[in-house]
Design a protein around this motif. Sequence first.
Motif, PDB file in Angstrom:
ATOM      1  N   TRP A 201     -18.978  40.204  13.339  1.00  0.00           N
ATOM      2  CA  TRP A 201     -18.127  39.749  12.237  1.00  0.00           C
ATOM      3  C   TRP A 201     -16.779  40.436  12.259  1.00  0.00           C
ATOM      4  O   TRP A 201     -15.794  39.892  11.777  1.00  0.00           O
ATOM      5  N   VAL A 202     -16.733  41.648  12.813  1.00  0.00           N
ATOM      6  CA  VAL A 202     -15.486  42.391  12.932  1.00  0.00           C
ATOM      7  C   VAL A 202     -15.439  43.079  14.288  1.00  0.00           C
ATOM      8  O   VAL A 202     -16.460  43.221  14.978  1.00  0.00           O
ATOM      9  N   SER A 203     -14.247  43.502  14.657  1.00  0.00           N
ATOM     10  CA  SER A 203     -14.049  44.330  15.845  1.00  0.00           C
ATOM     11  C   SER A 203     -13.356  45.607  15.394  1.00  0.00           C
ATOM     12  O   SER A 203     -12.361  45.562  14.666  1.00  0.00           O
ATOM     13  N   LEU A 204     -13.892  46.752  15.812  1.00  0.00           N
ATOM     14  CA  LEU A 204     -13.380  48.040  15.351  1.00  0.00           C
ATOM     15  C   LEU A 204     -12.604  48.747  16.456  1.00  0.00           C
ATOM     16  O   LEU A 204     -13.022  48.773  17.606  1.00  0.00           O
ATOM     17  N   ALA A 205     -11.456  49.302  16.071  1.00  0.00           N
ATOM     18  CA  ALA A 205     -10.665  50.140  16.960  1.00  0.00           C
ATOM     19  C   ALA A 205     -10.097  51.275  16.114  1.00  0.00           C
ATOM     20  O   ALA A 205     -10.190  51.244  14.884  1.00  0.00           O
ATOM     21  N   ARG A 206      -9.525  52.252  16.752  1.00  0.00           N
ATOM     22  CA  ARG A 206      -8.995  53.390  16.021  1.00  0.00           C
ATOM     23  C   ARG A 206      -7.871  52.960  15.084  1.00  0.00           C
ATOM     24  O   ARG A 206      -6.836  52.456  15.522  1.00  0.00           O
ATOM     25  N   LEU A 212     -13.422  38.872  12.742  1.00  0.00           N
ATOM     26  CA  LEU A 212     -13.763  37.847  13.732  1.00  0.00           C
ATOM     27  C   LEU A 212     -14.453  36.637  13.112  1.00  0.00           C
ATOM     28  O   LEU A 212     -14.375  35.537  13.655  1.00  0.00           O
ATOM     29  N   ASP A 213     -15.156  36.842  12.008  1.00  0.00           N
ATOM     30  CA  ASP A 213     -15.901  35.755  11.363  1.00  0.00           C
ATOM     31  C   ASP A 213     -15.718  35.863   9.851  1.00  0.00           C
ATOM     32  O   ASP A 213     -16.538  36.449   9.152  1.00  0.00           O
ATOM     33  N   THR A 214     -14.629  35.278   9.357  1.00  0.00           N
ATOM     34  CA  THR A 214     -14.322  35.383   7.922  1.00  0.00           C
ATOM     35  C   THR A 214     -15.321  34.596   7.078  1.00  0.00           C
ATOM     36  O   THR A 214     -15.591  34.970   5.933  1.00  0.00           O
ATOM     37  N   ARG A 215     -15.904  33.547   7.647  1.00  0.00           N
ATOM     38  CA  ARG A 215     -16.894  32.782   6.882  1.00  0.00           C
ATOM     39  C   ARG A 215     -18.126  33.636   6.583  1.00  0.00           C
ATOM     40  O   ARG A 215     -18.622  33.651   5.464  1.00  0.00           O
ATOM     41  N   ALA A 216     -18.590  34.360   7.590  1.00  0.00           N
ATOM     42  CA  ALA A 216     -19.744  35.233   7.394  1.00  0.00           C
ATOM     43  C   ALA A 216     -19.420  36.336   6.398  1.00  0.00           C
ATOM     44  O   ALA A 216     -20.223  36.654   5.517  1.00  0.00           O
ATOM     45  N   LEU A 217     -18.236  36.923   6.522  1.00  0.00           N
ATOM     46  CA  LEU A 217     -17.839  37.987   5.601  1.00  0.00           C
ATOM     47  C   LEU A 217     -17.728  37.471   4.176  1.00  0.00           C
ATOM     48  O   LEU A 217     -18.097  38.156   3.220  1.00  0.00           O
ATOM     49  N   ARG A 218     -17.242  36.244   4.027  1.00  0.00           N
ATOM     50  CA  ARG A 218     -17.138  35.661   2.680  1.00  0.00           C
ATOM     51  C   ARG A 218     -18.523  35.456   2.072  1.00  0.00           C
ATOM     52  O   ARG A 218     -18.730  35.675   0.868  1.00  0.00           O
TER      53      ARG A 218
END
Length: 228
Positions: A201-206, A212-218
Amino acid sequence: MNPDTLPAWTRHFTRLDQVDDPVGRALLRDACPLEAPAGTVVFRPGSACEQYLLVIQGSVRVQQISGSGREIVLYRVQGGESCVLTTSCLLGGSRYSAEGICESPVTGIAIPEVSFMEGIEHSAGFRRFVFQGYGRRIAELMALIDEVAFGRLNARLAHRLLELADSAGTLHCTHQDLAVELGTAREVISRVLKEFEHHAWVSLARGRIDLLDTRALRSVAEGSSPEK
């Protein structure tokens, strides 16, 4: 192998390659490599704990399932980490109370119980490594308890990610920034974000988070389960 040389795998673990006493070095040289394919059940509730486990590469998911079938992920053991439940069982002479499953192919190291206890008793360097890892993981588990006991932080975090993201779906902030936003601990935010990343759903960096998936997050923000 030169008796004064530690095996190369110790370099994957912070400070383990600094063990400099004879007992600690001997048990590390005698440790057994292990490999397990994805899906392997490393341990399950009620099983005996007979060796100290260190993961070099891959991920082991440690989870607990209630009598009603509800599952909760306690933590993941990944490269460069040990399993706190295994440590607890070995130190307390108890059996496993949760399940450990390989999420991916895993390469690691197994130290037999007898060698582990000898290292705890007679190797200051090995003992320090074990208890530092144990302390870090206990802090994470306490953060998890706080999250479970006091609310659905995942919904609040998903809502805030959607709220703060720019038009490209990116946030330039740290886990501590989000912890302050939501009035919780950084460790809790990091754990939930790792779960979001695990689901893609997201990609993490420093200092950066990409949605990545705003529908799932919503769906999470609204308190419902994302569609599979």
